[in-house]
Design a protein around this motif. Structure first.
Motif, mmCIF file in Angstrom:
data_model
loop_
_atom_site.group_PDB
_atom_site.id
_atom_site.type_symbol
_atom_site.label_atom_id
_atom_site.label_comp_id
_atom_site.label_asym_id
_atom_site.label_seq_id
_atom_site.Cartn_x
_atom_site.Cartn_y
_atom_site.Cartn_z
ATOM 1 N N THR A 212 0.632 -1.321 0.044
ATOM 2 C CA THR A 212 0.015 0.111 -0.026
ATOM 3 C C THR A 212 0.920 1.254 -0.179
ATOM 4 O O THR A 212 0.842 2.297 -0.825
ATOM 5 N N VAL A 213 1.826 1.375 1.053
ATOM 6 C CA VAL A 213 2.629 2.446 0.985
ATOM 7 C C VAL A 213 3.470 2.452 -0.503
ATOM 8 O O VAL A 213 3.756 3.607 -0.976
ATOM 9 N N SER A 214 3.935 1.610 -0.551
ATOM 10 C CA SER A 214 4.889 1.571 -2.001
ATOM 11 C C SER A 214 4.431 1.874 -3.172
ATOM 12 O O SER A 214 4.643 2.596 -4.021
ATOM 13 N N HIS A 215 3.057 0.983 -3.381
ATOM 14 C CA HIS A 215 2.232 1.686 -4.662
ATOM 15 C C HIS A 215 1.470 2.943 -4.642
ATOM 16 O O HIS A 215 1.358 3.596 -5.467
ATOM 17 N N ALA A 216 1.339 3.285 -3.377
ATOM 18 C CA ALA A 216 0.862 4.799 -3.078
ATOM 19 C C ALA A 216 1.899 5.720 -3.555
ATOM 20 O O ALA A 216 1.703 6.746 -4.269
ATOM 21 N N ALA A 217 2.966 5.338 -3.042
ATOM 22 C CA ALA A 217 4.281 6.274 -3.651
ATOM 23 C C ALA A 217 4.529 6.123 -5.157
ATOM 24 O O ALA A 217 4.863 7.196 -6.082
ATOM 25 N N ALA A 218 4.266 4.842 -5.648
ATOM 26 C CA ALA A 218 4.380 4.711 -7.266
ATOM 27 C C ALA A 218 3.137 5.725 -7.866
ATOM 28 O O ALA A 218 3.502 6.163 -8.861
ATOM 29 N N ALA A 219 1.774 5.601 -7.318
ATOM 30 C CA ALA A 219 0.875 6.443 -7.855
ATOM 31 C C ALA A 219 1.234 7.752 -7.727
ATOM 32 O O ALA A 219 0.770 8.610 -8.818
ATOM 33 N N TRP A 220 1.851 8.137 -6.773
ATOM 34 C CA TRP A 220 2.235 9.679 -6.702
ATOM 35 C C TRP A 220 3.348 10.066 -7.744
ATOM 36 O O TRP A 220 3.266 10.884 -8.349
ATOM 37 N N TYR A 221 4.510 9.150 -7.647
ATOM 38 C CA TYR A 221 5.451 9.426 -8.724
ATOM 39 C C TYR A 221 4.977 9.501 -10.299
ATOM 40 O O TYR A 221 5.603 9.951 -11.270
ATOM 41 N N ILE A 222 4.000 8.803 -10.351
ATOM 42 C CA ILE A 222 3.438 8.536 -11.854
ATOM 43 C C ILE A 222 2.612 9.739 -12.136
ATOM 44 O O ILE A 222 2.703 10.399 -13.206
ATOM 45 N N LYS A 223 1.990 10.484 -11.340
ATOM 46 C CA LYS A 223 1.060 11.474 -11.538
ATOM 47 C C LYS A 223 1.653 12.754 -10.973
ATOM 48 O O LYS A 223 1.184 13.766 -11.220
ATOM 49 N N ILE A 224 2.807 12.775 -10.490
ATOM 50 C CA ILE A 224 3.388 13.998 -10.179
ATOM 51 C C ILE A 224 3.738 14.987 -11.347
ATOM 52 O O ILE A 224 3.595 16.257 -11.271
ATOM 53 N N PRO A 225 4.047 14.259 -12.442
ATOM 54 C CA PRO A 225 4.080 15.448 -13.667
ATOM 55 C C PRO A 225 2.980 16.104 -13.970
ATOM 56 O O PRO A 225 2.986 17.158 -14.399
ATOM 57 N N LEU A 226 1.775 15.835 -13.679
ATOM 58 C CA LEU A 226 0.686 16.278 -13.999
ATOM 59 C C LEU A 226 0.625 17.766 -13.259
ATOM 60 O O LEU A 226 0.251 18.751 -13.681
ATOM 61 N N PHE A 227 0.895 17.642 -11.970
ATOM 62 C CA PHE A 227 1.012 18.609 -10.935
ATOM 63 C C PHE A 227 2.332 19.755 -11.089
ATOM 64 O O PHE A 227 1.981 20.833 -11.271
ATOM 65 N N ILE A 228 3.118 18.956 -11.867
ATOM 66 C CA ILE A 228 4.591 19.884 -12.041
ATOM 67 C C ILE A 228 4.263 20.621 -13.327
ATOM 68 O O ILE A 228 4.420 21.975 -13.395
ATOM 69 N N ILE A 229 3.659 20.175 -14.297
ATOM 70 C CA ILE A 229 3.164 20.511 -15.693
ATOM 71 C C ILE A 229 2.137 21.727 -15.344
ATOM 72 O O ILE A 229 2.200 22.985 -15.933
ATOM 73 N N GLY A 230 1.247 21.360 -14.519
ATOM 74 C CA GLY A 230 0.132 22.510 -14.423
ATOM 75 C C GLY A 230 0.838 23.671 -13.521
ATOM 76 O O GLY A 230 0.477 24.651 -13.804
#
Length: 427
Positions: A225-243
């Motif tokens: 859960t912790v690991s995949h939550a981290a994975a979900a965040w690093y996959i989606k971080i570009p959305l927030f950076i690009i925004g």
């Protein structure tokens, strides 16, 4: 064994392939029915749902393959559904109270009311994953393929219809409703199949047995859960950076590029990985190693993926302009860079199951947290120095290459039956 493996992969890829043809084939229509800002709303909705979908089941779905007892595996399916329902209920309460400040913090106030729909999407996603893992355990790969096709057909059918009739609503209404309908129809379809074929096993569980199983697999589930939550965040971080670097349209460009570049992963890599995990788990039980299977699977994915990704890197901007319209050429430029890092994920994803099979929880946690911290670092560097979006995407692609290469090497060590790093006991 090789022929059986290929047949099972084909069952999954035929269904997943048709689903991807539907999803990709309808994009030239959707990009003319919806604006980049609409796709931006969809991308944010999917990003938020993805992060919480990981947490929703506490990753007990990942344990469904592991018990020797079919009865215990069936109880884990119920545990997944119960935990997903409970988590989604809590998310709904949070959304009712704090959706406005959350939307403002995300930089997209138009997503505010869609946050109320996120809990439904999270519940459906968690339930779908639990049922899919059960079907794969029972080696009903054809049923899994059919459910994926139904999911895609319902998604694109709803989005296209709502876009064509120009139904009024919030930004991205048709696209987000299509996303929900896809999961709803697929859950009903595969759930009906499981209830019909496994009625004797999937019966009302005993609470005491659920508690015992929850305790037994809590460490695995908690780590994942912790690991995949981290994975979900690093996959989606570009959305927030690009925004932060640009605007809602840029988020839409990235969202479309991400959807297209993920197609080879969904079509081939994930299907190979699903079959590989089932086979590798059995081999490890029988002989305590599965390195031959890992080596053969890795070679297949490299040979399949190299020409696909190489062509994509060079042709993406031109193809995006032709297929989706001149307004989407920038999305093609994003895709060209993203495909470089995507190739490493494509070849690593099918064979990255060794730490789960070997119960190497420490490595799973450290790898994902390292990846997340590295993504946050390059995102911070990008914002601090005001780098271009394409420069940021190149940094992210290089990071994916390094991390997935290390993951393959360590996974192969585990597949050979060698001790874990740090001297952890093997199982």
């Amino acid at each position: 064994m090789n022929l059986s493996f290929a047949k099972d992969v084909l069952k999954l890829t035929s269904g997943t392939g048709l689903a991807q043809l539907l999803m990709i084939g309808v994009l030239p229509i959707l990009t003319r029915l919806y604006s980049p800002s609409d796709f931006g709303a969809l991308s944010l909705f999917v990003a938020i749902s993805s992060v919480f979908s990981v947490i929703a089941t506490l990753k007990f779905d990942a344990a469904i393959m592991l018990p020797a007892s079919e009865r215990h595996a069936a109880d884990l399916v119920w545990l997944v559904i119960i935990v997903a329902a409970s988590t989604s209920g809590l998310l709904l309460l949070v959304a009712l109270v704090a959706r406005e400040p959350i939307a403002v913090a995300l930089g997209y106030p138009g997503i505010e009311n869609w946050l109320l729909v996120v809990p439904l999407g999270v519940f459906l996603t968690g339930t779908f994953h639990g049922l899919i893992y059960w079907a794969m355990r029972r080696e009903r790969f054809a049923d899994v393929g059919k459910s994926v096709v139904l999911k895609a057909a319902s998604n694109v059918g709803t989005a296209t219809t709502m876009g064509a009739v120009k139904m009024p609503g919030l930004p991205g209404t048709g696209l987000i409703v299509g996303q929900i309908m896809g999961y709803l129809v697929s859950v009903l379809a595969i759930g009906w199949g499981v209830a019909r074929q496994d009625r004797a096993l999937i019966k009302r569980p005993q609470p005491k047995r659920l508690i015992v199983l929850a305790r037994k697999y809590f460490r695995l589930g908690g780590t994942l859960t912790v690991s995949h939550a981290a994975a979900a965040w690093y996959i989606k971080i570009p959305l927030f950076i690009i925004g932060a670097l640009s605007n809602a349209a840029a988020i839409g460009f990235f969202g479309l590029a991400d959807r297209v570049t993920q197609a080879p992963m969904s079509l081939i890599s994930k299907a190979v990985g699903d079959v590989y995990r089932q086979r590798a788990t059995v081999q490890y039980r029988e002989s305590s190693r599965f390195d031959d299977l890992m080596r053969q699977t890795l070679l297949r994915t490299v040979l399949i993926g190299a020409p696909i990704y190489l062509l994509g890197v060079f042709l993406a901007p031109t193809v995006f302009g032709l297929l989706f319209g001149a307004d989407w050429i920038e999305a093609g430029q994003y895709a060209s860079v993203m495909l470089v890092g995507g190739f490493f994920a494509f070849i690593a994803t099918p064979v990255d199951k060794a730490p789960i099979i070997r119960h190497d929880y420490r490595y799973i946690f450290v790898w994902h947290m390292t990846f997340l911290a590295s993504h946050v670092l390059i995102g911070g560097i990008t914002l601090w120095f005001g780098l271009e979006v394409l420069t940021y995407l190149w940094l992210a692609a290089a990071l994916r290459g390094v991390m997935h290469t290390f993951d393959i090497a360590y996974g192969y060590r585990l597949a050979k039956g060698k001790p874990m790093i740090g001297g952890a006991a093997t199982t």
